[in-house]
Design a protein around this motif. Structure first.
Motif, PDB file in Angstrom:
ATOM      1  N   VAL A   1       0.837  -1.197   0.000  1.00  0.00           N
ATOM      2  CA  VAL A   1       0.000   0.000   0.000  1.00  0.00           C
ATOM      3  C   VAL A   1       0.875   1.250   0.000  1.00  0.00           C
ATOM      4  O   VAL A   1       1.931   1.282   0.638  1.00  0.00           O
ATOM      5  N   LYS A   2       0.417   2.250  -0.739  1.00  0.00           N
ATOM      6  CA  LYS A   2       1.021   3.589  -0.707  1.00  0.00           C
ATOM      7  C   LYS A   2      -0.140   4.559  -0.523  1.00  0.00           C
ATOM      8  O   LYS A   2      -1.208   4.371  -1.083  1.00  0.00           O
ATOM      9  N   LYS A   3       0.088   5.601   0.267  1.00  0.00           N
ATOM     10  CA  LYS A   3      -0.993   6.535   0.553  1.00  0.00           C
ATOM     11  C   LYS A   3      -0.497   7.973   0.492  1.00  0.00           C
ATOM     12  O   LYS A   3       0.692   8.247   0.680  1.00  0.00           O
ATOM     13  N   ASP A   4      -1.431   8.853   0.230  1.00  0.00           N
ATOM     14  CA  ASP A   4      -1.198  10.291   0.339  1.00  0.00           C
ATOM     15  C   ASP A   4      -2.556  10.967   0.234  1.00  0.00           C
ATOM     16  O   ASP A   4      -3.407  10.506  -0.518  1.00  0.00           O
ATOM     17  N   LYS A   5      -2.739  12.028   0.973  1.00  0.00           N
ATOM     18  CA  LYS A   5      -4.008  12.772   0.885  1.00  0.00           C
ATOM     19  C   LYS A   5      -4.105  13.528  -0.437  1.00  0.00           C
ATOM     20  O   LYS A   5      -5.190  13.909  -0.849  1.00  0.00           O
ATOM     21  N   LYS A   6      -2.995  13.751  -1.088  1.00  0.00           N
ATOM     22  CA  LYS A   6      -2.965  14.414  -2.391  1.00  0.00           C
ATOM     23  C   LYS A   6      -2.576  13.384  -3.443  1.00  0.00           C
ATOM     24  O   LYS A   6      -1.437  12.898  -3.459  1.00  0.00           O
ATOM     25  N   THR A   7      -3.505  13.079  -4.332  1.00  0.00           N
ATOM     26  CA  THR A   7      -3.248  12.076  -5.364  1.00  0.00           C
ATOM     27  C   THR A   7      -2.088  12.494  -6.261  1.00  0.00           C
ATOM     28  O   THR A   7      -1.282  11.660  -6.663  1.00  0.00           O
ATOM     29  N   LYS A   8      -1.960  13.798  -6.536  1.00  0.00           N
ATOM     30  CA  LYS A   8      -0.876  14.260  -7.405  1.00  0.00           C
ATOM     31  C   LYS A   8       0.505  14.017  -6.786  1.00  0.00           C
ATOM     32  O   LYS A   8       1.488  13.907  -7.502  1.00  0.00           O
ATOM     33  N   ARG A   9       0.598  13.929  -5.464  1.00  0.00           N
ATOM     34  CA  ARG A   9       1.870  13.550  -4.823  1.00  0.00           C
ATOM     35  C   ARG A   9       2.037  12.046  -4.792  1.00  0.00           C
ATOM     36  O   ARG A   9       3.140  11.523  -4.933  1.00  0.00           O
ATOM     37  N   LEU A  10       0.920  11.346  -4.581  1.00  0.00           N
ATOM     38  CA  LEU A  10       0.953   9.891  -4.462  1.00  0.00           C
ATOM     39  C   LEU A  10       1.476   9.224  -5.730  1.00  0.00           C
ATOM     40  O   LEU A  10       2.228   8.256  -5.651  1.00  0.00           O
TER      41      LEU A  10
END
Length: 169
Positions: free
Chosen positions: A7-16
């Protein structure tokens, strides 16, 4: 259906998207996934998406989630926003029978999103479009009128005493 992976996560999809590798599971907190984000996720070749927000609300016509599904990327939604805080990057996550397991422990329920649900929400967005566009235009005009003096009036700049040299040093 069962899905397991890193799993990889980030609240900002453009950073993810810069962290994702092919086969990763993307944990998002992205309401109304837009086409640009969807295309980036498709290029990243993610195994699936878990979203802690509504992937499509029907607020406006949005083809992003449809593109993901058409490209074979399953989308799961969970109402449990705390899952985003529990999960850490680069760990194993698994979805089995609409249940999310993290480090082999059950952490919450999810729902596999079906294409017909997204098509219904897309149609709703199309029906809402005129109203939402009208609201957007009214809001823009309201703030343009409210703030027009900032644009149309000359702004008095303060006098500075510091000499500024322009050019190469």
């Amino acid at each position: 259906m069962s899905v397991k992976g890193i799993v990889k996560k980030d609240k900002k999809t453009k950073r993810l998207i810069y962290k994702l590798k092919p086969g990763d599971i993307a944990l998002l907190s992205h309401e109304d996934i837009d086409e640009i984000a969807a295309e980036a996720l498709i290029k990243s070749r993610v195994r699936c998406i878990i979203n802690t927000e509504k992937t499509m609300t029907g607020y406006y016509p949005n083809k992003g989630p449809l593109k993901l599904l058409e490209n074979g990327i399953p989308i799961y939604e969970t109402d449990d926003k705390n899952i985003f805080n529990i999960v850490e990057d680069n760990k194993i996550i698994e979805i089995k029978n609409n249940k999310i397991f993290y480090l082999n422990k059950f952490i919450g329920k999810c729902k596999l999103i079906k294409k017909d649900e997204m098509l219904n929400l897309y149609d709703l967005g199309c029906r809402n479009f005129d109203v939402k566009l009208n609201d957007f235009i009214d809001n823009t005009i309201f703030y343009a009128k409210k703030e027009k003096n900032w644009i149309t009036n000359k702004i008095k700049l303060p006098k500075i005493e510091t000499l500024i040299k322009i050019g190469m040093y």
